[in-house]
Design an enzyme around this catalytic site. Structure first.
Site, PDB file in Angstrom:
ATOM      1  N   TRP A 440       0.842  -1.207   0.000  1.00 38.71           N
ATOM      2  CA  TRP A 440       0.000   0.000   0.000  1.00 38.71           C
ATOM      3  C   TRP A 440       0.868   1.244   0.000  1.00 38.71           C
ATOM      4  O   TRP A 440       0.672   2.163  -0.803  1.00 38.71           O
ATOM      5  CB  TRP A 440      -0.905   0.006   1.225  1.00 38.71           C
ATOM      6  CG  TRP A 440      -1.926   1.114   1.231  1.00 38.71           C
ATOM      7  CD1 TRP A 440      -3.220   1.042   0.841  1.00 38.71           C
ATOM      8  CD2 TRP A 440      -1.710   2.480   1.641  1.00 38.71           C
ATOM      9  NE1 TRP A 440      -3.834   2.276   0.974  1.00 38.71           N
ATOM     10  CE2 TRP A 440      -2.932   3.170   1.466  1.00 38.71           C
ATOM     11  CE3 TRP A 440      -0.613   3.176   2.137  1.00 38.71           C
ATOM     12  CZ2 TRP A 440      -3.072   4.522   1.766  1.00 38.71           C
ATOM     13  CZ3 TRP A 440      -0.749   4.538   2.425  1.00 38.71           C
ATOM     14  CH2 TRP A 440      -1.978   5.188   2.256  1.00 38.71           C
ATOM     15  N   TYR A 444       1.235   4.052  -2.850  1.00 42.47           N
ATOM     16  CA  TYR A 444       0.849   5.410  -2.469  1.00 42.47           C
ATOM     17  C   TYR A 444       1.985   6.381  -2.782  1.00 42.47           C
ATOM     18  O   TYR A 444       1.753   7.493  -3.286  1.00 42.47           O
ATOM     19  CB  TYR A 444       0.493   5.453  -0.988  1.00 42.47           C
ATOM     20  CG  TYR A 444       0.018   6.806  -0.505  1.00 42.47           C
ATOM     21  CD1 TYR A 444      -1.277   7.228  -0.755  1.00 42.47           C
ATOM     22  CD2 TYR A 444       0.859   7.661   0.192  1.00 42.47           C
ATOM     23  CE1 TYR A 444      -1.730   8.469  -0.323  1.00 42.47           C
ATOM     24  CE2 TYR A 444       0.434   8.900   0.630  1.00 42.47           C
ATOM     25  CZ  TYR A 444      -0.870   9.300   0.374  1.00 42.47           C
ATOM     26  OH  TYR A 444      -1.303  10.537   0.796  1.00 42.47           O
ATOM     27  N   ASP A 460      -5.933  -1.258  -0.209  1.00 40.29           N
ATOM     28  CA  ASP A 460      -6.681  -0.184   0.426  1.00 40.29           C
ATOM     29  C   ASP A 460      -8.113  -0.619   0.750  1.00 40.29           C
ATOM     30  O   ASP A 460      -8.871  -1.041  -0.134  1.00 40.29           O
ATOM     31  CB  ASP A 460      -6.713   1.025  -0.509  1.00 40.29           C
ATOM     32  CG  ASP A 460      -7.260   2.256   0.165  1.00 40.29           C
ATOM     33  OD1 ASP A 460      -6.466   2.982   0.774  1.00 40.29           O
ATOM     34  OD2 ASP A 460      -8.475   2.474   0.098  1.00 40.29           O
TER      35      ASP A 460
END
Length: 512
Positions: A440, A444, A460
């Site tokens: 994640w 990101y 997510d």
């Protein structure tokens, strides 16, 4: 003059013709119109009387038009066009090479080094550029520098010597010679035709004001809303109309502000689809990098038509695209800053993350005294400062503090980086090798630090719940499979789904 570039690198010729005649701003930067009878090339939005079709050639880039011997129009100003995002985003070889060129890679290195960085031979890279952009890499680099210089000469009162430095030329003599050869006039002569420069700042007590073009639609309100919710006290100030932040170094602090260009048209009757960038104290040598960062941060080179065409095949995304056609991918100013903030924000609220990061910036960032908006007080801490600094007593958990130090140390020793030529898979693999960094966070970072259009944090929770329409939740594997059809624009699907859910994404990583 040579013949026009291969139509394969352009939109359909009939589409180009309709866009030219209607002055459609959605095609700005996707092609350029060259008029054989005048030797001038223009943007599709040029307000000049439309030339006869038999006198027109279309080129896929400004560099291609200039390589064919055409000069940029002084009225519509091709330097204001957004870049052709399809060739400058993602993992395609030309896109990765263009990112390096945009950062000035060829200013001091030979083409062979650029080819090696993208794992191609020099001849093969040159062939790809000619096929895609109609010009060789060196030509693209040269056009980029001269068009940036042309913008500075037109919009600012910077001395010509400082314009040359800002555009990456080592000497005024070389700059004058290159400008005269390409545009058949000296830089000082161009400035006589530039009424904007008389009203612009020189950088000495007045801000430099630059126009940053984009293709409409553009949802600035949504962009500012995203950035305002994550604005770091002391480093950034964001309101409903502007984004401002401290930039520069401890020895030369500066600040900038971004907002909408005033409504209406400019003095040449060209639609002002642009943001207004104010630069206060930014030295000439840093202007190109600063403008490049702002363009990436505000996603000004995106092609909304191409993105919508790819994502609208999914019924879940269709209403979101209709509702917010101008939504863009918000990036950050600095990769290290985004990485630190992402780690601190894991599994805490956005408000809590801002508080913790503000404490860190106040302790380890450099305090500055600026005559800018109230609240700009600190530069974000350097990598060295957080690799060696005391993180106790800030409210960080021991695990978060360890990860912040690990990131700083890994950046210093080269185990991770924010190189624009890395593929998404390579970037994610390097970052997930660090302790405390999961998939994640890696994706990101690719979204917010690199502006990568295909980054996709499948872990997510918000996305897993937002995609189904029956109240169920997809697994990360199921979500990734669903998103295959969204390539190469998966990050835009993420932004649309996050915006629709109105739940801050920063706090949603779950560790395995």
């Amino acid at each position: 003059m040579s013949s026009a570039a291969s139509p394969a690198a352009l939109p359909d010729p009939q589409v180009c013709e309709r866009a030219r005649l209607s002055r459609d701003p959605r095609f700005d930067g996707l092609f350029f119109t060259a008029v054989r009878s005048t030797g001038i090339y223009c943007r599709p939005v040029c307000p000049a009387p439309a030339p006869k079709p038999q006198n027109v050639d279309y080129y896929p880039s400004a560099a291609a038009a200039e390589a064919a011997g055409f000069r940029p129009c002084l009225r519509c100003r091709p330097e204001l066009s957004p870049d052709a995002g399809a060739w400058r985003r993602g993992d395609e070889t030309v896109a990765r090479a263009l990112k390096l060129i945009d950062q000035g890679f060829l200013a001091e290195r030979p083409l062979a080094d650029l080819a090696a960085r993208v794992h191609l031979g020099e001849r093969q890279l040159r062939r790809l550029f000619v096929e895609r952009l109609g010009a060789a890499p060196v030509g693209v680099h040269g056009t980029r520098r001269l068009l940036f210089a042309k913008q500075l000469l037109t919009e600012t009162a910077l001395p010509v010597t400082e314009v040359a430095l800002a555009a990456g030329f080592g000497s005024l003599r070389r700059f004058n010679a290159a400008f005269l050869e390409a545009y058949r006039m000296a830089p000082r002569d161009l400035r006589r035709h530039a009424p904007d420069a008389d009203e612009a700042g020189s950088g000495r007590g007045q801000p430099l004001v630059l126009r940053l073009g984009y293709r409409p639609p553009y949802d600035l309100a949504a962009m500012l809303d995203f950035l305002r919710g994550r604005a770091l006290p002391g480093v950034e100030v964001v309101d409903e109309r502007h984004y401002a932040r401290v930039v520069g170094s401890p020895d030369a602090p500066a600040w900038l502000r971004v907002g909408a260009w005033p409504a209406g048209r400019d003095g040449r009757n060209v639609p002002a689809h642009a943001l207004k960038l104010e630069l206060h104290g930014v030295p000439p040598a840093q202007l190109a990098d600063t403008v490049g960062r702002v363009r990436r941060m505000f996603d000004l080179d995106a092609d909304p038509q191409a993105i919508a065409a790819a994502l609208s095949t999914d019924r879940r995304l269709q209403p979101l695209l209709r509702k917010r056609p101008g939504l863009r991918l918000p990036s950050g100013w600095d990769g290290f800053e985004i990485a630190v903030r992402a780690v601190i924000g894991q599994q805490v609220s956005v408000a809590a993350a801002r508080t913790l990061t503000a404490r860190l910036a106040a302790r380890h960032g450099h305090a500055v005294a600026l005559s800018g908006p109230e609240g700009l007080t600190h530069l974000f801490p350097t990598v060295q400062a957080l690799a060696e600094g005391d993180l106790d007593g800030l409210g960080l958990t021991a695990a978060r503090a360890t990860t912040v130090r690990a990131i700083a140390t890994a950046l210093l020793d080269g185990r991770v980086d924010f190189r624009p030529d890395r593929t998404l898979d390579d970037f994610a693999a390097a970052w997930t090798a660090l302790p405390g960094i999961g998939p994640w966070t890696a994706h990101y970072l690719a979204m917010r630090a690199l502006g990568h259009p295909d980054a996709f944090p499948a872990e997510d929770l918000v996305l897993q719940k937002a995609v189904p329409s029956d109240g169920s939740r997809l697994t990360a594997r199921q979500l990734a499979a669903r998103a295959e059809a969204w390539r190469p624009w998966r990050a835009y699907a993420v932004i649309h789904l996050w915006r629709e859910s109105m739940v801050p994404p920063d706090s949603k990583e779950k560790k395995p």
